[in-house]
Design a protein around this motif. Structure first.
Motif, mmCIF file in Angstrom:
data_model
loop_
_atom_site.group_PDB
_atom_site.id
_atom_site.type_symbol
_atom_site.label_atom_id
_atom_site.label_comp_id
_atom_site.label_asym_id
_atom_site.label_seq_id
_atom_site.Cartn_x
_atom_site.Cartn_y
_atom_site.Cartn_z
ATOM 1 N N ILE A 139 -5.931 -1.316 -5.139
ATOM 2 C CA ILE A 139 -6.083 0.116 -4.841
ATOM 3 C C ILE A 139 -7.569 0.471 -4.881
ATOM 4 O O ILE A 139 -8.230 0.276 -5.909
ATOM 5 C CB ILE A 139 -5.287 0.981 -5.843
ATOM 6 N N PRO A 140 -8.127 0.983 -3.777
ATOM 7 C CA PRO A 140 -9.577 1.221 -3.732
ATOM 8 C C PRO A 140 -10.050 2.364 -4.632
ATOM 9 O O PRO A 140 -11.147 2.298 -5.178
ATOM 10 C CB PRO A 140 -9.848 1.548 -2.250
ATOM 11 N N ASN A 141 -9.211 3.408 -4.822
ATOM 12 C CA ASN A 141 -9.620 4.554 -5.628
ATOM 13 C C ASN A 141 -9.429 4.252 -7.119
ATOM 14 O O ASN A 141 -8.317 3.989 -7.580
ATOM 15 C CB ASN A 141 -8.785 5.774 -5.221
ATOM 16 N N PRO A 156 0.815 -1.225 0.000
ATOM 17 C CA PRO A 156 0.000 0.000 0.000
ATOM 18 C C PRO A 156 0.850 1.276 0.000
ATOM 19 O O PRO A 156 0.425 2.316 -0.499
ATOM 20 C CB PRO A 156 -0.807 -0.127 1.297
ATOM 21 N N GLU A 157 2.073 1.210 0.533
ATOM 22 C CA GLU A 157 2.968 2.384 0.569
ATOM 23 C C GLU A 157 3.862 2.479 -0.668
ATOM 24 O O GLU A 157 4.485 3.497 -0.904
ATOM 25 C CB GLU A 157 3.878 2.340 1.810
ATOM 26 N N ARG A 175 1.067 10.611 -2.671
ATOM 27 C CA ARG A 175 1.817 10.815 -1.423
ATOM 28 C C ARG A 175 3.184 10.126 -1.460
ATOM 29 O O ARG A 175 3.634 9.572 -0.456
ATOM 30 C CB ARG A 175 1.003 10.305 -0.222
ATOM 31 N N GLY A 176 3.787 10.165 -2.625
ATOM 32 C CA GLY A 176 5.152 9.636 -2.741
ATOM 33 C C GLY A 176 5.261 8.128 -2.846
ATOM 34 O O GLY A 176 6.350 7.575 -2.673
ATOM 35 N N THR A 180 8.760 3.280 -4.179
ATOM 36 C CA THR A 180 9.146 2.082 -4.941
ATOM 37 C C THR A 180 10.545 2.259 -5.523
ATOM 38 O O THR A 180 11.375 1.344 -5.483
ATOM 39 C CB THR A 180 8.120 1.814 -6.070
ATOM 40 N N TYR A 181 10.809 3.444 -6.061
ATOM 41 C CA TYR A 181 12.140 3.746 -6.607
ATOM 42 C C TYR A 181 13.208 3.587 -5.526
ATOM 43 O O TYR A 181 14.252 2.967 -5.745
ATOM 44 C CB TYR A 181 12.162 5.173 -7.169
#
Length: 289
Positions: free
Chosen positions: A262-264, A95-96, A103-104, A109-110
């Motif tokens: 992803i919910p959105n 999720p992050e 939000r970055g 991931t990079y």
């Protein structure tokens, strides 16, 4: 036939394999000892390895049910290509960590990919500084041989700078290539001047500057790696690693199911579009090595 000596698995490796398997995760070392089957899949991926080494690019989706061996296959190829002189960057999405985010999450991931850079001599990750230093050393050695100047001589520093720009001219044709080449030059000067300066430059390559102002104050450059352009820097790294003497770069991203979750709907769509951009880039020849 193998003799008994060849069959023996070193204790350190056997323990790692057993601990990983007990915990239900894929071991990062020792995979050839337990790899069986998957002949067609491995052959397809090895075909891609040849394409990349010759200056092309490739893109694969590995699809399968939970427990069918996707992560295992990725780790098997990871170990194989490192032996062949490739640099590998791998990351799990979460999720992050996504391909795109407000939000970055793309930059996260990079950072994970660059933090996990691995080579044959540093298979556990964190190889970025090693690779940069090795490249600087080789450029410096060539300059010493060609000019006869001693390390520490200001004229040698100038000669090395000229070689760095000559080498990075191929990179400067790519998006953000000029800035990337400039940072490589700054890294060399930091290499000559002292360790603290070097750490600041490595922070930039790792995408750790949050604002342009912060980068400007620390390094004098008005650009940072962001959520929107981090993928362009992976292409720059691939070209650079080739110049630094590696066979190519293999990027492996696991747990893609996190994009589907992803919910959105709009955010999900942006992530799919980023994936499509990467897919098109590799198959249309816009990415190399």
């Amino acid at each position: 036939m193998m003799n008994e000596d060849n069959k023996k698995v070193p204790k350190r490796i056997s323990q790692t394999i057993l601990n990983s398997l007990k915990g239900g995760v894929v071991p990062r070392i020792g995979l050839p000892y337990i790899t069986v089957g998957r002949k067609n899949e491995i052959e397809a991926l090895l075909h891609d390895v040849d394409i990349i080494a010759e200056g092309g690019a490739s893109f694969r989706f590995i699809v399968g049910r939970y427990g069918s061996g996707k992560s295992f296959l990725i780790q098997t190829i990871r170990n194989y290509v490192m032996d062949k002189g490739f640099i590998v960057a791998d990351a799990d999405l979460s999720p992050e960590r996504r391909l795109q985010g407000t939000r970055g999450q793309g930059l996260a991931t990079y950072r994970e990919l660059i933090g996990n850079l691995s080579t044959k001599t540093k298979p556990e990750g964190g190889a970025l500084t090693l690779v940069l230093d090795r490249w600087i050393n080789s450029v410096q050695t060539q300059a010493v041989q060609e000019t006869g100047l001693e390390p520490g001589n200001p004229m040698l520093t100038k000669a090395v700078d000229q070689r760095i720009y000559a080498v990075t001219s191929a990179v400067s044709e790519l998006v953000h290539g000029f800035e990337f080449a400039r940072l490589l030059s700054l890294y060399y000067h930091a290499y000559v001047d002292g360790e603290d300066e070097m750490k600041m430059k490595v922070r930039w390559f790792r995408g750790e500057y949050g604002t342009k102002r912060e980068a400007k104050e620390a390094l004098g450059v008005n650009i940072i790696i962001t959520d929107d352009d981090w993928y362009e820097y992976l292409k720059l790294f691939a070209a650079f690693f080739r110049m630094a003497g590696y066979a190519g770069m293999m990027v492996m991203i696991d747990e893609l199911v996190n994009l589907y979750k992803i919910p959105n709907a709009i955010t999900r769509q942006y992530n799919y579009e980023k994936l499509l951009t990467m897919y098109n880039d590799t198959l249309q020849g816009k990415a190399k090595y």
